[in-house]
Scaffold this active site. Structure first.
Site, PDB file in Angstrom:
ATOM      1  N   ASN A  43       0.844  -1.198   0.000  1.00  0.00           N
ATOM      2  CA  ASN A  43       0.000   0.000   0.000  1.00  0.00           C
ATOM      3  C   ASN A  43       0.881   1.251   0.000  1.00  0.00           C
ATOM      4  OD1 ASN A  43       0.658  -0.861   2.648  1.00  0.00           O
ATOM      5  ND2 ASN A  43      -1.081   0.186   3.556  1.00  0.00           N
ATOM      6  N   GLU A  45       0.506   5.302   0.738  1.00  0.00           N
ATOM      7  CA  GLU A  45      -0.344   6.392   1.232  1.00  0.00           C
ATOM      8  C   GLU A  45       0.289   7.747   0.941  1.00  0.00           C
ATOM      9  OE1 GLU A  45      -0.873   5.427   5.379  1.00  0.00           O
ATOM     10  OE2 GLU A  45      -2.046   3.634   4.901  1.00  0.00           O
ATOM     11  N   CYS A  54      -4.160   0.715  -2.313  1.00  0.00           N
ATOM     12  CA  CYS A  54      -3.944  -0.561  -1.624  1.00  0.00           C
ATOM     13  C   CYS A  54      -2.818  -1.384  -2.241  1.00  0.00           C
ATOM     14  CB  CYS A  54      -5.222  -1.387  -1.688  1.00  0.00           C
ATOM     15  SG  CYS A  54      -6.569  -0.748  -0.696  1.00  0.00           S
ATOM     16  N   GLU A  56      -2.987  -4.499  -3.164  1.00  0.00           N
ATOM     17  CA  GLU A  56      -3.473  -5.280  -4.308  1.00  0.00           C
ATOM     18  C   GLU A  56      -3.386  -4.447  -5.586  1.00  0.00           C
ATOM     19  OE1 GLU A  56      -4.910  -4.749  -1.404  1.00  0.00           O
ATOM     20  OE2 GLU A  56      -6.197  -6.394  -0.769  1.00  0.00           O
ATOM     21  N   CYS A  87     -10.196  -5.072   0.377  1.00  0.00           N
ATOM     22  CA  CYS A  87     -11.284  -4.092   0.478  1.00  0.00           C
ATOM     23  C   CYS A  87     -12.212  -4.225  -0.734  1.00  0.00           C
ATOM     24  CB  CYS A  87     -10.712  -2.676   0.565  1.00  0.00           C
ATOM     25  SG  CYS A  87     -10.234  -1.982  -1.032  1.00  0.00           S
ATOM     26  N   CYS A  90     -10.762  -3.224  -4.168  1.00  0.00           N
ATOM     27  CA  CYS A  90      -9.762  -4.189  -4.667  1.00  0.00           C
ATOM     28  C   CYS A  90     -10.423  -5.480  -5.130  1.00  0.00           C
ATOM     29  CB  CYS A  90      -8.696  -4.459  -3.612  1.00  0.00           C
ATOM     30  SG  CYS A  90      -7.551  -3.071  -3.484  1.00  0.00           S
TER      31      CYS A  90
HETATM   32  N1  THU Z   1      -5.299  -1.608   2.523  1.00  0.00           N
HETATM   33  C1  THU Z   1      -4.731  -2.415   1.569  1.00  0.00           C
HETATM   34  O1  THU Z   1      -3.586  -2.186   1.143  1.00  0.00           O
HETATM   35  N2  THU Z   1      -5.466  -3.445   1.094  1.00  0.00           N
HETATM   36  C2  THU Z   1      -6.718  -3.768   1.512  1.00  0.00           C
HETATM   37  O2  THU Z   1      -7.352  -4.642   0.945  1.00  0.00           O
HETATM   38  C3  THU Z   1      -7.297  -3.073   2.674  1.00  0.00           C
HETATM   39  C4  THU Z   1      -6.624  -1.788   3.043  1.00  0.00           C
HETATM   40  C5  THU Z   1      -4.512  -0.466   3.015  1.00  0.00           C
HETATM   41  C6  THU Z   1      -5.034   0.879   2.580  1.00  0.00           C
HETATM   42  C7  THU Z   1      -4.460   1.784   3.640  1.00  0.00           C
HETATM   43  O3  THU Z   1      -3.147   2.173   3.243  1.00  0.00           O
HETATM   44  C8  THU Z   1      -4.365   0.904   4.875  1.00  0.00           C
HETATM   45  O4  THU Z   1      -4.515  -0.433   4.417  1.00  0.00           O
HETATM   46  C9  THU Z   1      -5.401   1.208   5.941  1.00  0.00           C
HETATM   47  O5  THU Z   1      -6.670   1.209   5.404  1.00  0.00           O
END
Ligand code: THU
Length: 139
Positions: A43, A45, A54, A56, A87, A90
């Site tokens: 991920n 940010e 994310c 994925e 999520c 994704c």
């Molecule tokens: N996140 C993912 O990388 N994949 C997911 O399927 C769920 C959430 C990340 C997004 C964000 O950077 C952190 O988790 C908190 O939500």
């Protein structure tokens, strides 16, 4: 044979690259394609919170840039969660390149905890028929 262990390791390694400055919630994902290639991602940010993406999604971008399009297995791991599920967004992105039978390995810090299918994660998914013909080039 399932490549679950290899995928878990690739996802875990990718998680170490996470840029999770704001959530402090690193995530790693890995995809196995029909050609046997593994693509991984973390991920990423940024200060404008909703603009992060994310793990994925990063892995999918690597796969698409390499010219591959079909996913047969996926692994997702988050060190701070005993079992992470992708999520909603994704799930739809994975669906674009997978099938309802695509295996999704949900992992913890030690390995695969549970394996589900993409069809179970995203029943009655939104779908559009791809348009036929070559994509039109803009002037
Ligand atoms: N996140 C993912 O990388 N994949 C997911 O399927 C769920 C959430 C990340 C997004 C964000 O950077 C952190 O988790 C908190 O939500």
């Amino acid at each position: 044979m399932s490549k679950a262990r290899d995928l878990f390791k690739a996802a875990q390694k990718a998680m170490a690259s996470a840029h999770a400055t704001y959530s402090k919630f690193p995530v790693g994902a890995a995809l196995l394609t029909d050609k046997g290639t593994i693509f991984a991602g973390c991920n990423v940010e940024n200060a404008s919170y909703p603009e992060g993406w994310c793990a994925e999604t990063t892995a999918l971008a690597h796969m698409v840039m390499a010219g591959e399009r079909r996913i047969v297995e996926v692994a997702v791991v988050a060190s701070k969660m005993p079992l992470i599920t992708p999520c909603g967004g994704c799930r739809q992105r994975l669906k674009e390149f997978g099938t309802p039978k695509t295996l999704v390995h949900l992992c913890d810090a030690k390995g695969v905890v549970e394996t589900v299918t993409l069809g179970e994660l995203l029943p009655r998914a939104f779908d559009l028929k791809p348009k036929k013909g070559r994509p039109r080039r803009r002037a």
